[in-house]
Motif scaffolding. Structure first.
Motif, PDB file in Angstrom:
ATOM      1  N   GLY A   1      40.647  30.280  52.629  1.00 35.94           N
ATOM      2  CA  GLY A   1      41.344  29.379  51.713  1.00 35.94           C
ATOM      3  C   GLY A   1      40.821  29.563  50.308  1.00 35.94           C
ATOM      4  O   GLY A   1      40.436  30.671  49.928  1.00 35.94           O
ATOM      5  N   SER A   2      40.785  28.489  49.536  1.00 35.97           N
ATOM      6  CA  SER A   2      40.358  28.415  48.129  1.00 35.97           C
ATOM      7  C   SER A   2      41.459  28.948  47.216  1.00 35.97           C
ATOM      8  O   SER A   2      42.421  29.583  47.667  1.00 35.97           O
ATOM      9  N   CYS A   3      41.281  28.718  45.919  1.00 33.55           N
ATOM     10  CA  CYS A   3      42.293  29.160  44.958  1.00 33.55           C
ATOM     11  C   CYS A   3      42.386  30.676  44.888  1.00 33.55           C
ATOM     12  O   CYS A   3      43.300  31.221  44.292  1.00 33.55           O
ATOM     13  N   THR A   4      41.444  31.386  45.505  1.00 31.95           N
ATOM     14  CA  THR A   4      41.468  32.855  45.477  1.00 31.95           C
ATOM     15  C   THR A   4      42.404  33.418  46.547  1.00 31.95           C
ATOM     16  O   THR A   4      43.126  34.381  46.301  1.00 31.95           O
TER      17      THR A   4
ATOM     18  N   GLY B   1      43.299  21.787  49.707  1.00 30.21           N
ATOM     19  CA  GLY B   1      42.380  21.445  48.624  1.00 30.21           C
ATOM     20  C   GLY B   1      41.221  22.422  48.604  1.00 30.21           C
ATOM     21  O   GLY B   1      41.191  23.398  49.360  1.00 30.21           O
ATOM     22  N   CYS B   2      40.249  22.120  47.729  1.00 31.53           N
ATOM     23  CA  CYS B   2      39.116  23.033  47.538  1.00 31.53           C
ATOM     24  C   CYS B   2      38.161  22.989  48.723  1.00 31.53           C
ATOM     25  O   CYS B   2      37.649  24.012  49.163  1.00 31.53           O
ATOM     26  N   GLY B   3      37.867  21.772  49.205  1.00 28.84           N
ATOM     27  CA  GLY B   3      37.050  21.589  50.399  1.00 28.84           C
ATOM     28  C   GLY B   3      35.774  22.408  50.414  1.00 28.84           C
ATOM     29  O   GLY B   3      34.920  22.264  49.528  1.00 28.84           O
ATOM     30  N   PRO B   4      35.628  23.282  51.427  1.00 28.83           N
ATOM     31  CA  PRO B   4      34.344  23.969  51.611  1.00 28.83           C
ATOM     32  C   PRO B   4      33.933  24.847  50.436  1.00 28.83           C
ATOM     33  O   PRO B   4      32.755  25.201  50.323  1.00 28.83           O
ATOM     34  N   CYS B   5      34.859  25.193  49.582  1.00 30.68           N
ATOM     35  CA  CYS B   5      34.518  26.057  48.439  1.00 30.68           C
ATOM     36  C   CYS B   5      33.414  25.436  47.596  1.00 30.68           C
ATOM     37  O   CYS B   5      32.610  26.135  46.992  1.00 30.68           O
ATOM     38  N   ILE B   6      33.411  24.096  47.548  1.00 28.05           N
ATOM     39  CA  ILE B   6      32.362  23.418  46.776  1.00 28.05           C
ATOM     40  C   ILE B   6      31.529  22.525  47.686  1.00 28.05           C
ATOM     41  O   ILE B   6      30.973  21.516  47.249  1.00 28.05           O
ATOM     42  N   GLY B   7      31.475  22.892  48.945  1.00 35.08           N
ATOM     43  CA  GLY B   7      30.620  22.129  49.854  1.00 35.08           C
ATOM     44  C   GLY B   7      31.152  20.748  50.174  1.00 35.08           C
ATOM     45  O   GLY B   7      30.395  19.878  50.590  1.00 35.08           O
TER      46      GLY B   7
ATOM     47  N   PHE C   1      36.513  33.045  49.471  1.00 40.62           N
ATOM     48  CA  PHE C   1      36.453  32.348  48.194  1.00 40.62           C
ATOM     49  C   PHE C   1      36.017  33.299  47.070  1.00 40.62           C
ATOM     50  O   PHE C   1      35.955  34.507  47.265  1.00 40.62           O
ATOM     51  N   ASN C   2      35.680  32.714  45.942  1.00 43.20           N
ATOM     52  CA  ASN C   2      35.316  33.538  44.788  1.00 43.20           C
ATOM     53  C   ASN C   2      33.842  33.449  44.410  1.00 43.20           C
ATOM     54  O   ASN C   2      33.369  34.214  43.580  1.00 43.20           O
ATOM     55  N   ARG C   3      33.119  32.496  44.972  1.00 40.76           N
ATOM     56  CA  ARG C   3      31.726  32.319  44.553  1.00 40.76           C
ATOM     57  C   ARG C   3      30.823  32.154  45.769  1.00 40.76           C
ATOM     58  O   ARG C   3      31.192  31.458  46.711  1.00 40.76           O
TER      59      ARG C   3
ATOM     60  N   GLY D   1      23.369  27.944  47.490  1.00 38.67           N
ATOM     61  CA  GLY D   1      23.519  26.512  47.760  1.00 38.67           C
ATOM     62  C   GLY D   1      24.915  25.954  47.568  1.00 38.67           C
ATOM     63  O   GLY D   1      25.171  24.801  47.906  1.00 38.67           O
ATOM     64  N   ARG D   2      25.847  26.725  47.021  1.00 41.43           N
ATOM     65  CA  ARG D   2      27.183  26.189  46.716  1.00 41.43           C
ATOM     66  C   ARG D   2      27.908  25.720  47.980  1.00 41.43           C
ATOM     67  O   ARG D   2      28.720  24.796  47.936  1.00 41.43           O
ATOM     68  N   SER D   3      27.619  26.374  49.113  1.00 42.62           N
ATOM     69  CA  SER D   3      28.301  26.008  50.361  1.00 42.62           C
ATOM     70  C   SER D   3      27.846  24.654  50.881  1.00 42.62           C
ATOM     71  O   SER D   3      28.456  24.094  51.782  1.00 42.62           O
TER      72      SER D   3
ATOM     73  N   GLY E   1      47.977  20.255  46.638  1.00 41.30           N
ATOM     74  CA  GLY E   1      47.429  21.605  46.615  1.00 41.30           C
ATOM     75  C   GLY E   1      46.391  21.829  45.544  1.00 41.30           C
ATOM     76  O   GLY E   1      46.135  20.972  44.700  1.00 41.30           O
ATOM     77  N   ILE E   2      45.812  23.027  45.614  1.00 43.69           N
ATOM     78  CA  ILE E   2      44.774  23.419  44.656  1.00 43.69           C
ATOM     79  C   ILE E   2      45.449  23.746  43.327  1.00 43.69           C
ATOM     80  O   ILE E   2      46.471  24.429  43.286  1.00 43.69           O
ATOM     81  N   CYS E   3      44.850  23.260  42.250  1.00 50.45           N
ATOM     82  CA  CYS E   3      45.507  23.345  40.940  1.00 50.45           C
ATOM     83  C   CYS E   3      46.038  24.750  40.637  1.00 50.45           C
ATOM     84  O   CYS E   3      47.190  24.899  40.226  1.00 50.45           O
ATOM     85  N   HIS E   4      45.242  25.771  40.851  1.00 50.52           N
ATOM     86  CA  HIS E   4      45.668  27.112  40.429  1.00 50.52           C
ATOM     87  C   HIS E   4      46.803  27.654  41.295  1.00 50.52           C
ATOM     88  O   HIS E   4      47.678  28.366  40.807  1.00 50.52           O
ATOM     89  N   GLN E   5      46.765  27.315  42.572  1.00 53.19           N
ATOM     90  CA  GLN E   5      47.841  27.755  43.462  1.00 53.19           C
ATOM     91  C   GLN E   5      49.156  27.064  43.066  1.00 53.19           C
ATOM     92  O   GLN E   5      50.204  27.712  42.950  1.00 53.19           O
TER      93      GLN E   5
ATOM     94  N   SER F   1      40.540  22.774  32.505  1.00 50.72           N
ATOM     95  CA  SER F   1      39.124  22.383  32.649  1.00 50.72           C
ATOM     96  C   SER F   1      38.639  22.803  34.033  1.00 50.72           C
ATOM     97  O   SER F   1      38.110  22.004  34.806  1.00 50.72           O
ATOM     98  N   ASP F   2      38.850  24.067  34.314  1.00 48.43           N
ATOM     99  CA  ASP F   2      38.363  24.659  35.553  1.00 48.43           C
ATOM    100  C   ASP F   2      38.194  26.150  35.282  1.00 48.43           C
ATOM    101  O   ASP F   2      39.079  26.777  34.688  1.00 48.43           O
ATOM    102  N   SER F   3      37.077  26.696  35.708  1.00 45.41           N
ATOM    103  CA  SER F   3      36.765  28.077  35.321  1.00 45.41           C
ATOM    104  C   SER F   3      37.707  29.099  35.953  1.00 45.41           C
ATOM    105  O   SER F   3      37.760  30.235  35.506  1.00 45.41           O
ATOM    106  N   HIS F   4      38.454  28.695  36.997  1.00 45.84           N
ATOM    107  CA  HIS F   4      39.393  29.657  37.586  1.00 45.84           C
ATOM    108  C   HIS F   4      40.816  29.519  37.054  1.00 45.84           C
ATOM    109  O   HIS F   4      41.763  30.075  37.638  1.00 45.84           O
ATOM    110  N   THR F   5      40.943  28.862  35.924  1.00 45.25           N
ATOM    111  CA  THR F   5      42.240  28.789  35.244  1.00 45.25           C
ATOM    112  C   THR F   5      42.832  30.186  35.002  1.00 45.25           C
ATOM    113  O   THR F   5      44.063  30.338  35.023  1.00 45.25           O
TER     114      THR F   5
ATOM    115  N   ASP G   1      42.386  17.875  43.580  1.00 41.74           N
ATOM    116  CA  ASP G   1      42.195  18.870  44.632  1.00 41.74           C
ATOM    117  C   ASP G   1      40.740  19.025  45.060  1.00 41.74           C
ATOM    118  O   ASP G   1      40.463  19.509  46.148  1.00 41.74           O
ATOM    119  N   HIS G   2      39.801  18.591  44.217  1.00 35.02           N
ATOM    120  CA  HIS G   2      38.395  18.858  44.516  1.00 35.02           C
ATOM    121  C   HIS G   2      37.773  17.824  45.465  1.00 35.02           C
ATOM    122  O   HIS G   2      37.197  18.168  46.480  1.00 35.02           O
ATOM    123  N   ASN G   3      37.849  16.562  45.045  1.00 37.44           N
ATOM    124  CA  ASN G   3      37.095  15.513  45.752  1.00 37.44           C
ATOM    125  C   ASN G   3      38.055  14.679  46.565  1.00 37.44           C
ATOM    126  O   ASN G   3      38.558  13.662  46.091  1.00 37.44           O
TER     127      ASN G   3
END
Ligand code: SF4
Length: 640
Positions: A295-298, A356-362, A377-379, A383-385, A98-102, A118-122, A64-66
């Motif tokens: 969007g995002s898992c949030t 997917g995660c997309g813009p959440c991690i730039g 999003f949650n964060r 620079g994260r954007s 889809g995004i793992c948490h969703q 292995s994701d902090s939003h588990t 979902d990330h890359n």
């Protein structure tokens, strides 16, 4: 004495230790999840353990990330994960699903189960009544191999919800309010357990928004009871058989308490650059905005995006705004396509991204220079954007959507009158994007592209640990500082030698080369060092650069564990004022490191200044063994 829900789930999974607050315990893990940016490394580590099949009830590998394919690197990672999953008994959720948490909430989460990801939003899984914890990839690999996961027996914070959310106020505002009260440092070694009459008014996706962003508290996790709302959701997902009622006992004793009065809650936003810099939108509304990202898992559930569709229907976004919407899963996107909501987005001028995660991690959709970006999003760390000069504000889907139309930050309260959106009786179920593993014993070739490099090897601890202070950084350094995660670097998540060129570069671009030139040394930091994501690369890159110890005022939980897992000494100043006496380039040494680890205290001598610092090495017996062995994989191998 009654038990909290947290204590009940832990008791049902306890395999090592006693449930004494603050003591280390080991729990059995029922389910694991990985995503692609941490997954490649987790599976390389799992392979190194030489365990043929996972021993969990269910393990899932999500992509979902890359998902950008500017070169072969991301796709090579996906192929590797797909093949390694098939071989070792892991379900594989294909890119686009889809995004793992969703997806986990929709299709796999089971109340009362333990989930390690292995994701902090588990912790999103807490929305469906799981004890769901984020960890480093190596911890997840160990759990897949059937070993317990170790945590500090947490304190349990009672979060009492009263009243009912008004139209225009959402569950995002509930978690923003908890963050306002408790801050990003407020949750260490705590579980936030939601109780009170207000809980009954929140659907599972709304609860999942709260548990998701509970990660920003630095908490072990957050959890909701499993009740009629949970049952309804599971039945609508065709998984009624997974339901079981779960709740704290009426006389349960909690360690701390927080209250949120939902009747009087107002729309909130987290200002740049921290999720706890929370203010009422009414205090800053009118600010001109440039971008809105939803969007995002949030906040990408069917319910979230139906609210957005209601607001956008028949309107056009402001000329100065770029609006992007990323649905959380194939299920969500397909249902929006079928009921016409997708057309509402497109007609309003939104750009719809893949699930997917997309813009959440730039990964695409970086804001323009000096832009104001509103995100659900949650964060909003610096620079994260993808645009360091951008100001990112975190808020609800309602506030984001109405602001996109107005062109300025807009308070939805009183301006948004949403109709009652009831959850569907039946979600659209189509799991064809989840690939089942091959039957045990089937010959499967694991495919590794050239970008996948072995993880850096570590050595057993030596008695003298010496080196320079190679960098001195401030408070609240995030894993985004330590190992930046952006569209240019994400394709190299399985290539630590390449990534290490960027380690701590946002703080000091010369640090990586300095570390290599000096043959390694120490990192010196302030409080809450390593907050943010579970990314293990923030420990693996320092290993590659020869970092032997990290001396700080305090650590964020997951990062500290990742350092220990990889054999780096986590040193905490007993006297915080000592931090101020260390300068870049000071010669530091611990002369009897083996004894220091066993004793849990080290003398760190600053030879340049002629000073001695007492450092706490607050680690469990098991972690001491890990540090002496030079990391968890060495320890596991030595025990074999
Ligand atoms: Fe993906 Fe962002 Fe959620 Fe992480 S926080 S899982 S990057 S959507």
């Amino acid at each position: 004495m009654g038990k909290t829900l947290t204590e009940k789930i832990i008791a049902a999974h306890l395999v090592v230790g006693e449930m004494i607050k603050g003591e280390e315990i080991g729990i059995r893990i029922d389910q694991t999840l990985t995503q692609d940016s941490t997954g490649t490394m987790a599976y390389l580590q799992f392979e190194a353990m030489e365990v043929p099949r996972v021993k969990t009830k269910k393990s899932l590998a999500y992509i979902d990330h890359n998902m950008l394919q500017e070169g072969p690197e991301n796709m090579d990672d996906h192929r590797y994960i797909q093949s390694v999953a098939k071989k070792h008994g892991i379900y594989f959720s294909r890119p686009g699903n889809g995004i793992c948490h969703q997806v986990e909430i929709e299709r796999f989460g089971v109340p009362g189960d333990t989930l390690l990801g292995s994701d902090s939003h588990t912790p999103t899984g807490g929305g469906i009544g799981m004890l769901a914890i984020g960890a480093g990839g190596l911890d997840v690999a160990v759990a897949m191999a059937g070993d317990p996961y170790y945590i500090t027996m947490p304190k349990v914070v009672k979060v009492e919800l009263t009243g009912k959310l008004r139209s225009g106020v959402s569950s995002k505002d509930v978690i923003l309010e908890v963050l306002r009260q408790c801050t990003v440092k407020g949750g260490v070694n705590k579980v936030f357990e939601y109780t009170g009459e207000g809980v009954k008014t929140l659907t599972v996706p709304e609860r999942a928004t709260i548990t998701n962003m509970g990660a920003e508290l630095g908490a072990t996790t957050s959890v909701f009871p499993s009740d009629e709302m949970t049952k309804t959701f599971l039945e609508a997902q065709g998984r009624g058989a997974d339901f079981k009622p779960l709740a704290a006992d009426a006389d349960a004793v909690f360690d701390e308490a927080v209250k949120v009065d939902m009747d009087n809650l107002e729309p909130l936003t987290a200002c740049p650059h921290s999720p706890d810099k929370v203010v009422k939108i009414s205090e800053i509304e009118g600010m001109v905005i440039d971008q809105v990202a939803i969007g995002s898992c949030t906040n990408s559930s069917w319910l979230d995006l139906m609210k957005v569709a209601e607001i956008l229907r028949g309107k056009t976004i402001a000329e100065n705004v770029s609006l992007v919407i990323a649905p959380g899963s194939k299920q969500v996107l397909t249902m929006l396509a079928q009921n016409g909501a997708l057309a509402d987005f497109l007609n309003a001028g939104a750009r719809v991204l893949e699930c997917g995660c997309g813009p959440c991690i730039g990964m695409g959709q970086a804001p323009s220079t000096n832009a104001v970006s509103l995100r659900t999003f949650n964060r909003n760390f610096f620079g994260r954007s993808g645009t360091p000069s951008a100001d990112v504000y975190l808020l609800s889907p309602e506030a984001a959507a109405i602001s996109a139309i107005a062109g300025v930050l807009t308070n939805p309260l009183g301006k948004v009158k949403l109709p009652e959106i009831s959850m569907p009786d039946n979600f659209l179920i189509n799991d064809t994007m989840v690939m089942e593993p091959a039957p045990e014993g089937t010959q499967i070739e694991v495919v590794k592209g050239p970008n996948i490099k072995p993880f850096p090897a570590t050595k057993p601890l030596k008695d003298i640990v010496a080196g320079k202070a190679l960098i001195v950084v401030e408070d609240n350094i995030t894993t985004d500082h330590i190992m930046p995660s952006n569209a240019k670097l994400l394709p190299y998540r399985s290539n630590i030698p390449y990534l290490s060129n960027y380690c701590l570069a946002p703080c000091d671009p010369e640090f990586p080369q300095r570390a290599l030139d000096n043959g390694g040394g120490f990192i010196v930091g302030g409080s809450n060092y390593g907050q943010g994501s579970s990314r293990e690369h923030a420990a693996l890159a320092p290993v590659f650069l020869g970092i032997k110890g990290v001396a700080v005022k305090s650590f964020a939980r997951i990062h500290k564990n990742n350092l220990i897992n990889n054999g780096i000494l986590p040193l905490v100043f007993e006297n915080e004022a000592d931090y101020d006496t260390i300068s870049l380039g000071d010669e530091l040494v611990i002369e009897n490191a083996l004894e220091a680890v066993k004793a849990g205290k080290a003398k760190l001598v600053n030879k340049t200044k002629g000073l001695t610092y007492i450092m706490d090495l607050e680690v469990s017996q098991r972690q001491k063994e890990m540090l002496l062995a030079g990391g968890l994989i060495n320890l596991i191998k030595s025990k074999k």
